[in-house]
Design an enzyme around this catalytic site. Structure first.
Site, mmCIF file in Angstrom:
data_model
loop_
_atom_site.group_PDB
_atom_site.id
_atom_site.type_symbol
_atom_site.label_atom_id
_atom_site.label_comp_id
_atom_site.label_asym_id
_atom_site.label_seq_id
_atom_site.Cartn_x
_atom_site.Cartn_y
_atom_site.Cartn_z
ATOM 1 N N ALA A 12 -12.424 23.851 27.891
ATOM 2 C CA ALA A 12 -13.220 24.932 28.498
ATOM 3 C C ALA A 12 -13.783 24.410 29.819
ATOM 4 C CB ALA A 12 -14.323 25.408 27.556
ATOM 5 N N HIS A 33 -14.985 23.466 33.488
ATOM 6 C CA HIS A 33 -15.655 24.134 34.604
ATOM 7 C C HIS A 33 -15.797 23.116 35.734
ATOM 8 C CE1 HIS A 33 -19.086 21.888 33.159
ATOM 9 N NE2 HIS A 33 -19.003 22.486 31.981
ATOM 10 N N GLY A 90 -18.108 21.329 36.679
ATOM 11 C CA GLY A 90 -18.759 20.069 36.306
ATOM 12 C C GLY A 90 -17.724 19.055 35.834
ATOM 13 N N HIS A 91 -16.839 19.493 34.924
ATOM 14 C CA HIS A 91 -15.786 18.580 34.448
ATOM 15 C C HIS A 91 -14.883 18.152 35.614
ATOM 16 C CE1 HIS A 91 -16.320 21.079 30.638
ATOM 17 N NE2 HIS A 91 -16.503 19.860 30.192
ATOM 18 N N GLN A 114 -18.678 16.051 15.742
ATOM 19 C CA GLN A 114 -19.961 16.174 16.435
ATOM 20 C C GLN A 114 -20.578 17.561 16.275
ATOM 21 O OE1 GLN A 114 -17.921 15.054 20.243
ATOM 22 N NE2 GLN A 114 -19.334 16.498 21.167
ATOM 23 N N LYS A 144 -25.204 15.485 32.865
ATOM 24 C CA LYS A 144 -25.763 16.656 32.178
ATOM 25 C C LYS A 144 -26.103 16.269 30.727
ATOM 26 C CE LYS A 144 -25.697 21.042 30.527
ATOM 27 N NZ LYS A 144 -25.069 20.826 29.263
ATOM 28 N N ASP A 145 -25.222 15.494 30.107
ATOM 29 C CA ASP A 145 -25.481 14.969 28.763
ATOM 30 C C ASP A 145 -25.985 13.538 28.919
ATOM 31 O OD1 ASP A 145 -24.357 17.233 27.105
ATOM 32 O OD2 ASP A 145 -22.656 16.779 28.386
ATOM 33 N N SER A 189 -22.086 24.364 32.048
ATOM 34 C CA SER A 189 -21.827 23.959 30.672
ATOM 35 C C SER A 189 -20.830 24.946 30.076
ATOM 36 C CB SER A 189 -23.135 24.018 29.872
ATOM 37 O OG SER A 189 -22.846 24.046 28.485
ATOM 38 N N ARG A 244 -20.898 26.004 27.240
ATOM 39 C CA ARG A 244 -21.647 26.917 26.369
ATOM 40 C C ARG A 244 -22.347 28.031 27.153
ATOM 41 N NH1 ARG A 244 -22.423 22.028 22.908
ATOM 42 N NH2 ARG A 244 -21.455 22.544 20.925
HETATM 43 O O1 PAF Z 1 -19.390 15.653 26.422
HETATM 44 C C1 PAF Z 1 -18.398 16.049 25.754
HETATM 45 O O2 PAF Z 1 -17.651 16.943 26.163
HETATM 46 C C2 PAF Z 1 -18.118 15.401 24.404
HETATM 47 O O3 PAF Z 1 -19.294 15.082 23.736
HETATM 48 C C3 PAF Z 1 -17.180 14.185 24.510
HETATM 49 C C4 PAF Z 1 -17.809 13.054 25.316
HETATM 50 C C5 PAF Z 1 -15.861 14.584 25.146
HETATM 51 C C6 PAF Z 1 -16.898 13.637 23.095
HETATM 52 O O4 PAF Z 1 -16.300 14.589 22.289
#
Ligand code: PAF
Length: 296
Positions: free
Chosen positions: A41, A43, A45-46, A70, A158-159, A194, A196
């Site tokens: 997904a 965006h 940011g990625h 997770q 961001k995380d 994000s 989400r």
């Molecule tokens: O940040 C994420 O998208 C996920 O937590 C990661 C690091 C790919 C692990 O599944």
């Protein structure tokens, strides 16, 4: 070997064996490999992380794997946005050489029984309301790093807590990879990008945009000598009156180890050590964000 890349698609590996063959052939030629793990997904940011990877290495691998470990049973694993073809097209445009797309069986084969837990850091902030989360992240990222064996791996700020957990894991387990954080990319109204955000209705999206302004003014107040506790409490109240349904946390922490800074005022000389962290809920969507105090 992996399927071939075209102008609009990167090469794709779906098995660890294939991924390793690709990466080791690059390494034999002395090429530096960067890795960007994602859950798809994608965006901007990625894509900014892929571009950063591109600038720091000769070859870029990005993974797309929605990691079931997770997500808690009540969370959004089943509805998490999935769009493989579009994601692959975005990856090639951003400069990714190889996409790694394992399925759940490749990642967690029958009888899989190993977990990685990073104590301390994982229990705080998001770990309080999502106790399963960082164990799931540490486990899959440990596996992904072992599978890909890159020179560097890039994770979004961001995380931020996730980034610290991963850095700690890599240090503690002597993993031969440098972990690099990439800056948060924001929408025009300041909402951190994000996957989400796609869950938000248009009314919720409007509310979500206010988070940035409320965080920024709390930061400015604290940076100019306001009482930390008073400022954080006032900002939390503002979030609730502006339409957020719940504030999971809105806290000032030391950026190195996430320890609390919650008393008195913050001396100017310590501004650079602090970061503001927020997790808020609008409807069914939980959003997180964080910001440095000094602008660095
Ligand atoms: O940040 C994420 O998208 C996920 O937590 C990661 C690091 C790919 C692990 O599944």
């Amino acid at each position: 070997m992996s399927s071939h890349s075209s102008d609009s698609m990167p090469a794709v590996s779906r098995s660890v064996k294939d991924l390793r063959e690709n990466v080791s052939s690059w390494r034999k030629h002395g090429l530096k490999v960067a890795f960007v793990p994602t859950m798809g997904a994608l965006h901007e940011g990625h894509l900014s992380l892929v571009e950063l990877a591109r600038n720091k290495a000769d070859k870029v691998v990005a993974s797309i794997f929605i990691n079931p470990r997770q997500f808690a049973a009540h969370e959004d694993l089943d509805t998490y946005p999935r769009n493989e073809t579009e994601d692959l097209m975005k990856l090639v445009t951003a400069g990714c050489d190889l996409a790694f797309l394992p399925d759940a069986e490749e990642m967690y084969p029958q009888g899989y029984s190993t977990s990685v837990a990073v104590d301390g850091l994982s229990r705080d902030l998001c770990g309080l309301s999502r106790p399963h989360f960082f164990g799931g992240v540490a486990t899959v990222v440990c596996k992904l790093l072992n599978q890909c064996q890159p020179d560097i791996a890039i994770f979004g700020e961001k995380d931020y807590q996730q980034l610290l957990v991963i850095k700690r894991m890599v240090r503690d387990l002597d993993m031969p990879v440098s972990i690099i954080g990439g800056p948060i990319i924001r929408e025009e109204d300041g909402l951190a990008m994000s996957s989400r955000n796609a869950y938000l209705s248009s009314a919720e999206r409007e509310v979500a945009g206010k988070l940035n302004r409320i965080m920024t003014s709390a930061i400015n107040e604290i940076a100019t000598g306001a009482d930390i506790q008073v400022t954080l409490q006032r900002a939390t109240n503002t979030l609730l009156t502006e339409g957020f349904d719940r504030v999971d946390y809105f806290e000032l922490r030391r950026k190195a180890d996430l320890s609390f800074i919650d008393k008195g005022t913050l001396p100017a000389a310590q501004l650079d050590t602090a970061r503001l962290f927020a997790a808020v809920i609008i409807g069914k969507t939980r959003l997180i964000d964080n910001m440095p105090l000094s602008g660095t």
